[in-house]
Enzyme design. Structure first.
Site, PDB file in Angstrom:
ATOM      1  N   PRO A  24      62.332  -1.565  17.381  1.00 60.72           N
ATOM      2  CA  PRO A  24      63.778  -1.326  17.388  1.00 60.72           C
ATOM      3  C   PRO A  24      64.261  -1.031  15.968  1.00 60.72           C
ATOM      4  O   PRO A  24      63.908  -1.746  15.031  1.00 60.72           O
ATOM      5  CB  PRO A  24      64.350  -2.657  17.895  1.00 60.72           C
ATOM      6  N   LEU A  25      65.039   0.032  15.807  1.00 66.00           N
ATOM      7  CA  LEU A  25      65.595   0.376  14.493  1.00 66.00           C
ATOM      8  C   LEU A  25      67.079   0.661  14.685  1.00 66.00           C
ATOM      9  O   LEU A  25      67.440   1.671  15.317  1.00 66.00           O
ATOM     10  CB  LEU A  25      64.907   1.620  13.915  1.00 66.00           C
ATOM     11  N   GLN A  77      66.775  -4.411  23.333  1.00 60.15           N
ATOM     12  CA  GLN A  77      66.801  -5.576  22.443  1.00 60.15           C
ATOM     13  C   GLN A  77      68.228  -6.109  22.285  1.00 60.15           C
ATOM     14  O   GLN A  77      69.146  -5.356  21.947  1.00 60.15           O
ATOM     15  CB  GLN A  77      66.258  -5.242  21.056  1.00 60.15           C
ATOM     16  N   CYS A 106      65.767 -10.074  12.370  1.00 64.04           N
ATOM     17  CA  CYS A 106      66.602  -9.268  11.482  1.00 64.04           C
ATOM     18  C   CYS A 106      66.967 -10.076  10.228  1.00 64.04           C
ATOM     19  O   CYS A 106      67.449 -11.206  10.328  1.00 64.04           O
ATOM     20  CB  CYS A 106      67.865  -8.799  12.201  1.00 64.04           C
ATOM     21  N   LYS A 145      61.052 -10.842  19.150  1.00 64.49           N
ATOM     22  CA  LYS A 145      60.517 -10.197  17.946  1.00 64.49           C
ATOM     23  C   LYS A 145      60.988 -10.985  16.730  1.00 64.49           C
ATOM     24  O   LYS A 145      62.183 -11.238  16.578  1.00 64.49           O
ATOM     25  CB  LYS A 145      60.996  -8.745  17.859  1.00 64.49           C
ATOM     26  N   ASN A 206      53.293  -5.746  13.790  1.00 68.41           N
ATOM     27  CA  ASN A 206      54.282  -4.789  13.285  1.00 68.41           C
ATOM     28  C   ASN A 206      54.352  -4.823  11.759  1.00 68.41           C
ATOM     29  O   ASN A 206      54.199  -5.876  11.152  1.00 68.41           O
ATOM     30  CB  ASN A 206      55.651  -5.133  13.913  1.00 68.41           C
ATOM     31  N   GLY A 207      54.598  -3.660  11.192  1.00 67.14           N
ATOM     32  CA  GLY A 207      54.795  -3.538   9.748  1.00 67.14           C
ATOM     33  C   GLY A 207      53.807  -2.583   9.115  1.00 67.14           C
ATOM     34  O   GLY A 207      52.594  -2.798   9.190  1.00 67.14           O
ATOM     35  N   ASP A 208      54.348  -1.495   8.530  1.00 65.84           N
ATOM     36  CA  ASP A 208      53.567  -0.569   7.694  1.00 65.84           C
ATOM     37  C   ASP A 208      52.512   0.248   8.444  1.00 65.84           C
ATOM     38  O   ASP A 208      51.566   0.738   7.812  1.00 65.84           O
ATOM     39  CB  ASP A 208      52.873  -1.322   6.543  1.00 65.84           C
ATOM     40  N   ARG A 231      59.545   2.511  11.070  1.00 69.90           N
ATOM     41  CA  ARG A 231      60.062   3.555  10.179  1.00 69.90           C
ATOM     42  C   ARG A 231      59.284   4.866  10.228  1.00 69.90           C
ATOM     43  O   ARG A 231      59.881   5.939  10.115  1.00 69.90           O
ATOM     44  CB  ARG A 231      60.092   3.022   8.738  1.00 69.90           C
TER      45      ARG A 231
HETATM   46  C1  LIG Z   1      66.799   0.959   9.425  1.00 71.27           C
HETATM   47  C2  LIG Z   1      66.131  -0.207  10.105  1.00 71.27           C
HETATM   48  C3  LIG Z   1      66.705  -0.767  11.222  1.00 71.27           C
HETATM   49  C4  LIG Z   1      66.087  -1.849  11.867  1.00 71.27           C
HETATM   50  N1  LIG Z   1      66.684  -2.368  12.988  1.00 71.27           N
HETATM   51  C5  LIG Z   1      66.047  -3.359  13.659  1.00 71.27           C
HETATM   52  C6  LIG Z   1      66.587  -3.848  14.880  1.00 71.27           C
HETATM   53  O1  LIG Z   1      67.625  -3.370  15.376  1.00 71.27           O
HETATM   54  N2  LIG Z   1      65.918  -4.858  15.505  1.00 71.27           N
HETATM   55  C7  LIG Z   1      64.762  -5.390  14.999  1.00 71.27           C
HETATM   56  O2  LIG Z   1      64.194  -6.301  15.602  1.00 71.27           O
HETATM   57  N3  LIG Z   1      64.220  -4.935  13.854  1.00 71.27           N
HETATM   58  C8  LIG Z   1      64.834  -3.916  13.208  1.00 71.27           C
HETATM   59  N4  LIG Z   1      64.245  -3.406  12.079  1.00 71.27           N
HETATM   60  C9  LIG Z   1      62.900  -3.851  11.693  1.00 71.27           C
HETATM   61  C10 LIG Z   1      61.828  -2.936  12.342  1.00 71.27           C
HETATM   62  O3  LIG Z   1      61.871  -3.017  13.756  1.00 71.27           O
HETATM   63  C11 LIG Z   1      60.406  -3.290  11.876  1.00 71.27           C
HETATM   64  O4  LIG Z   1      60.170  -4.627  12.178  1.00 71.27           O
HETATM   65  C12 LIG Z   1      60.213  -3.073  10.371  1.00 71.27           C
HETATM   66  O5  LIG Z   1      60.796  -1.852   9.951  1.00 71.27           O
HETATM   67  C13 LIG Z   1      58.717  -3.073   9.995  1.00 71.27           C
HETATM   68  O6  LIG Z   1      58.005  -2.118  10.739  1.00 71.27           O
HETATM   69  P1  LIG Z   1      57.669  -0.633  10.157  1.00 71.27           P
HETATM   70  O7  LIG Z   1      56.961  -0.816   8.849  1.00 71.27           O
HETATM   71  O8  LIG Z   1      56.805   0.010  11.210  1.00 71.27           O
HETATM   72  O9  LIG Z   1      58.975   0.056   9.972  1.00 71.27           O
HETATM   73  C14 LIG Z   1      64.861  -2.366  11.379  1.00 71.27           C
HETATM   74  C15 LIG Z   1      64.298  -1.799  10.241  1.00 71.27           C
HETATM   75  C16 LIG Z   1      64.903  -0.736   9.603  1.00 71.27           C
HETATM   76  C17 LIG Z   1      64.248  -0.148   8.375  1.00 71.27           C
END
Ligand SMILES: Cc1cc2nc3c(=O)[nH]c(=O)nc-3n(C[C@H](O)[C@H](O)[C@H](O)COP(=O)(O)O)c2cc1C
Length: 328
Positions: A24-25, A77, A106, A145, A206-208, A231
């Protein structure tokens, strides 16, 4: 390469024919982006951006909850800290959702200054009550999460995951950083491997994860059942599909070239405009240009021009110029 043995995950009674999910972003994984990702991957688990339970209960019919049947499997979510409101909002979403996910990770001040998001990791009792309330109210799987913990010296993700499981969670996703880290440093996939053997429910790492090879590396190191991609999905609509192809069939589809990226931008921009109207769509889309257009000659100048341009035809002309110059 050792191909991942698993090709599916059962989350409660829902079978996902993929071990790849979208993270979720907020302000990013809207209906438009999800639908475009779905054109490539028919099987990945799509996830909405976080939806405030307080706002949803007050105004149940908002753009943020828009979906259609082709999106399934899709997880919605929700975010908040009041069990009753979280349960009510889950009920509102139940018809549209395959799964309800609860935001417990978050890190931003606006969210954690109440008891929402990652601050729930400091209050496992409340987090537990939320899961119980949501589970009692809906008839679809519920997932959580969260992060490794609040800070380096309070990493409680193993115990926290177990408490969520006992409360009824059907799967968990763990972002391999602490709240204190925000997005700095590297995600610690190794740390996630400590969850292996500690849960009866699946866990997603999750992450990177930025490409198919990193997806495989993350799965091997974290020993997770699935992975969640955030991302990196912002600049390549085909990424989740490419990861699935690599994990399932050992086929490495190269990253889209400049011409494909420009086509993706145009398609994505057009779809946002159709969904939000021209001016709002163009402004909303600005955050995506830097993700699609990286490492090209004159990139900073192009990005500046694109994020300040409001006229659609001018945007298309800049995109043509980028393509022309990139192919010289
Ligand atoms: C712009 C942005 C918005 C995000 N919004 C949410 C969200 O709404 N809910 C959530 O659980 N995590 C949110 N995250 C965290 C991401 O879901 C994820 O855990 C984090 O970016 C690490 O994963 P990645 O490296 O694949 O991006 C957000 C991250 C970013 C950068």
């Amino acid at each position: 390469m050792q191909i991942s043995a698993k090709k599916q995950i059962n989350i409660g009674k829902v079978q996902i024919d993929s071990i790849v999910s979208l993270s979720p972003l907020a302000g990013v994984t809207d209906y438009v982006l999800r639908k475009l990702i779905r054109e490539y991957s028919k099987t990945c688990l799509l996830v909405t951006e976080m939806i405030s339970s307080e706002a949803l209960v007050q105004k149940p019919d908002t753009n943020i909850t828009y979906t259609d049947k082709e999106e399934a499997p899709i997880s919605f979510q929700i975010e908040g800290h009041k069990p009753e409101l979280m349960a009510k909002s889950a009920k509102i979403l139940e018809k549209k959702a395959s799964i309800i996910d609860i935001n417990m990770g978050c890190p931003i001040n606006k969210i954690v200054k109440g008891q929402d998001g990652c601050s729930l990791m400091k209050n496992p009792q409340l987090a537990r009550d939320i899961v119980i309330a949501v589970k009692e109210t809906v008839n679809i799987p519920v997932t959580c999460k969260f992060r490794l913990g609040w800070s380096q010296d309070s990493k409680n993700f193993i115990e926290f995951a177990q408490i969520m499981q006992e409360a009824g969670a059907d799967a968990v996703t763990v972002h391999a950083r602490t709240r204190s880290q925000l997005y700095s440093g590297a995600a610690d996939w190794n740390e996630l491997s400590k969850l292996s053997g500690e849960l009866d429910i699946p866990y997603f790492a999750n992450g990177d994860i930025i490409n198919p090879q990193k997806a495989l590396e993350c799965l091997e190191i974290s020993k997770a059942d699935g992975i969640s991609i955030g991302r990196a999905s912002m600049g390549d609509l085909s990424l989740l599909y490419r990861i699935e192809k690599y994990l399932n069939e050992d086929i490495l589809i190269p990253e889209p070239d400049l011409s494909e990226k420009i086509s993706m931008i145009k398609k994505h921009l057009d779809a946002e405009i159709e969904f939000r109207g021209e001016e709002t769509g163009i402004k909303f889309f600005r955050k995506f240009y830097p993700c699609y257009i990286k490492n090209i000659r004159g990139g900073a100048d192009y990005r500046h021009r694109l994020v300040t341009e409001l006229n659609y035809n001018n945007i298309i002309n800049i995109l043509k110029e980028i393509l022309h110059n990139g192919q010289e």
